[in-house]
Design a protein around this motif. Structure first.
Motif, PDB file in Angstrom:
ATOM      1  N   LYS A 134     -13.335  20.882  29.390  1.00 52.52           N
ATOM      2  CA  LYS A 134     -13.947  22.206  29.659  1.00 52.52           C
ATOM      3  C   LYS A 134     -14.415  22.283  31.106  1.00 52.52           C
ATOM      4  CE  LYS A 134     -15.576  23.193  24.980  1.00 52.52           C
ATOM      5  NZ  LYS A 134     -16.748  23.082  24.093  1.00 52.52           N
ATOM      6  N   ALA A 135     -15.043  21.203  31.564  1.00 52.46           N
ATOM      7  CA  ALA A 135     -15.562  21.161  32.934  1.00 52.46           C
ATOM      8  C   ALA A 135     -14.419  21.181  33.950  1.00 52.46           C
ATOM      9  CB  ALA A 135     -16.419  19.909  33.127  1.00 52.46           C
ATOM     10  N   PHE A 136     -13.368  20.444  33.643  1.00 54.87           N
ATOM     11  CA  PHE A 136     -12.175  20.364  34.494  1.00 54.87           C
ATOM     12  C   PHE A 136     -11.579  21.764  34.690  1.00 54.87           C
ATOM     13  CE2 PHE A 136      -7.584  19.563  35.009  1.00 54.87           C
ATOM     14  CZ  PHE A 136      -7.572  18.571  35.981  1.00 54.87           C
ATOM     15  N   ILE A 137     -11.435  22.496  33.593  1.00 52.56           N
ATOM     16  CA  ILE A 137     -10.869  23.853  33.643  1.00 52.56           C
ATOM     17  C   ILE A 137     -11.822  24.809  34.368  1.00 52.56           C
ATOM     18  CG2 ILE A 137     -10.176  25.842  32.224  1.00 52.56           C
ATOM     19  CD1 ILE A 137      -9.216  23.666  30.127  1.00 52.56           C
ATOM     20  N   ALA A 138     -13.120  24.680  34.093  1.00 47.79           N
ATOM     21  CA  ALA A 138     -14.112  25.552  34.744  1.00 47.79           C
ATOM     22  C   ALA A 138     -14.072  25.377  36.260  1.00 47.79           C
ATOM     23  CB  ALA A 138     -15.513  25.254  34.210  1.00 47.79           C
ATOM     24  N   GLY A 139     -13.993  24.136  36.718  1.00 41.72           N
ATOM     25  CA  GLY A 139     -13.941  23.880  38.156  1.00 41.72           C
ATOM     26  C   GLY A 139     -12.703  24.476  38.796  1.00 41.72           C
ATOM     27  N   LEU A 140     -11.558  24.312  38.132  1.00 41.28           N
ATOM     28  CA  LEU A 140     -10.293  24.827  38.674  1.00 41.28           C
ATOM     29  C   LEU A 140     -10.259  26.351  38.713  1.00 41.28           C
ATOM     30  CD1 LEU A 140      -7.599  22.480  37.104  1.00 41.28           C
ATOM     31  CD2 LEU A 140      -8.406  22.522  39.468  1.00 41.28           C
ATOM     32  N   THR A 141     -10.932  26.972  37.742  1.00 43.20           N
ATOM     33  CA  THR A 141     -10.936  28.445  37.690  1.00 43.20           C
ATOM     34  C   THR A 141     -12.164  29.034  38.391  1.00 43.20           C
ATOM     35  OG1 THR A 141     -12.011  28.354  35.515  1.00 43.20           O
ATOM     36  CG2 THR A 141      -9.602  28.533  35.544  1.00 43.20           C
ATOM     37  N   LYS A 142     -12.910  28.174  39.071  1.00 46.62           N
ATOM     38  CA  LYS A 142     -14.121  28.565  39.825  1.00 46.62           C
ATOM     39  C   LYS A 142     -15.154  29.251  38.933  1.00 46.62           C
ATOM     40  CE  LYS A 142     -11.604  29.425  44.142  1.00 46.62           C
ATOM     41  NZ  LYS A 142     -11.392  30.406  45.204  1.00 46.62           N
ATOM     42  N   ASN A 143     -15.246  28.778  37.694  1.00 47.96           N
ATOM     43  CA  ASN A 143     -16.247  29.329  36.768  1.00 47.96           C
ATOM     44  C   ASN A 143     -17.554  28.565  36.959  1.00 47.96           C
ATOM     45  OD1 ASN A 143     -17.844  30.162  34.673  1.00 47.96           O
ATOM     46  ND2 ASN A 143     -16.496  29.442  33.038  1.00 47.96           N
ATOM     47  N   MET A 144     -18.477  29.167  37.743  1.00 49.23           N
ATOM     48  CA  MET A 144     -19.733  28.485  38.069  1.00 49.23           C
ATOM     49  C   MET A 144     -20.905  29.060  37.274  1.00 49.23           C
ATOM     50  SD  MET A 144     -18.790  26.161  40.171  1.00 49.23           S
ATOM     51  CE  MET A 144     -20.096  25.579  41.242  1.00 49.23           C
ATOM     52  N   GLU A 145     -20.607  29.631  36.115  1.00 46.16           N
ATOM     53  CA  GLU A 145     -21.655  30.182  35.241  1.00 46.16           C
ATOM     54  C   GLU A 145     -22.411  29.015  34.593  1.00 46.16           C
ATOM     55  OE1 GLU A 145     -24.072  32.041  32.657  1.00 46.16           O
ATOM     56  OE2 GLU A 145     -22.623  30.627  31.872  1.00 46.16           O
TER      57      GLU A 145
END
Length: 310
Positions: A288-299
């Motif tokens: 989840k963290a890997f995908i969030a970082g790649l998609t710039k999801n900083m919520e």
């Protein structure tokens, strides 16, 4: 004329350490005029203990929710700048200066080496022969204090935020860490901006701060390094922030980034599912963290609620 010194401390549930740190700072041969303590909505006696000290230099900022180290330091630096200091120091709530001349010696290093940001040598409080991080210089690396101290100064590098000295101009220009990083990686993001802005930085090895080691967070397998944290919150934010930093790097081509991401995905998939024998729970947190970082999801808010529910 003596410089005006401010200190920023970010704290969370540190009832067992905050008074010790503050007393060590009061006892400095060159004490700070202003100590800005940002409390990240502690649930223990931290705030009551700080108030009980009733010290004129303390400015206590009580946040209504936990903003992490990044949000805490951003708020603390803004508060410190309101006093027009010449120098700002930053401390985690579990980082302790090793001696009473710490501030004085850090200022001397700043002047002697013409530095804008000075970091001390961070030492393991349980083993003073070991540094809390791996230090690198001249194509060498070590976490042994006696090896690192063969250099009086390691120029061009810094480790944030334990006992670090900032010239006011650095904070005036760059403000501080970005609150969206919350924890883990905020210090790396600010370090990159400091270096990119062209400020002179260095680590003075004769000034020491004691802080718990992070060397044991790394696992070496078949010559490759893996970073694993048992805390789901730390694992998530460490991974997400690292991948976000990779995603926004301007000195890497898209192809280079793709290759790194591809290797990283398969390395950690192997690490959690094969090496750790089907550690699905930590793997899903990492993924989840890997995908969030790649998609710039900083919520952060929803993420924290989701992690805390588990």
């Amino acid at each position: 004329k003596m410089p005006c010194i401010a200190i920023v401390i970010v704290t969370f549930n540190s009832a067992n350490s905050i008074v010790k740190l503050l007393n060590l700072l009061f006892e400095q041969t060159l004490p700070a005029e202003h100590i800005c303590v940002v409390d990240n909505h502690s649930q223990d006696d931290t705030v009551a203990l700080i108030k009980a000290l009733n010290h004129p230099s303390i400015h206590l900022i009580e946040l209504v929710s936990n903003q992490g180290g990044a949000g805490g330091f951003a708020r603390g630096f803004a508060e410190a700048m309101s006093f027009s200091p010449d120098i700002i120091f930053s401390f985690d709530d579990d980082a302790f200066p090793a001696h009473k001349q710490f501030i004085e010696n850090m200022l001397k290093a700043k002047q002697d080496y013409q530095l804008d940001v000075v970091a001390p040598l961070v030492v393991n409080p349980e083993n003073h022969a070991e540094a809390s991080y791996i230090y690198r210089w001249d194509n060498k690396q070590s976490s042994l204090v006696n090896e690192i101290q063969q250099n009086m100064i390691i120029k061009g590098d810094i480790k944030l935020f334990n006992g670090v000295l900032f010239d006011r101009e650095v904070i005036r220009q760059l403000k501080g860490p970005k609150p969206a990083f919350f924890i883990r990686g905020d210090e790396q993001e600010l370090r990159v901006r400091i270096l990119n802005a062209g400020f002179n930085v260095g680590i003075t090895t004769n000034c020491q701060v004691f802080h718990p080691t992070s060397v044991n967070e790394y696992i070496y397998l078949k010559g490759k390094r893996y970073h694993h944290l048992d805390s789901k919150m730390k694992l998530y934010f460490s991974t997400r922030n690292r991948l976000y930093m990779l995603r926004v790097r301007e000195d890497f081509s898209s192809l280079k980034k793709f290759k790194i991401v591809y290797k990283e995905f398969w390395r950690y998939t192997w690490f959690y599912l094969i090496h750790r024998k089907g550690d699905i729970e930590n793997y899903l947190t990492w993924l989840k963290a890997f995908i969030a970082g790649l998609t710039k999801n900083m919520e952060n808010e929803k993420t924290l609620k989701s992690i805390n529910k588990k």
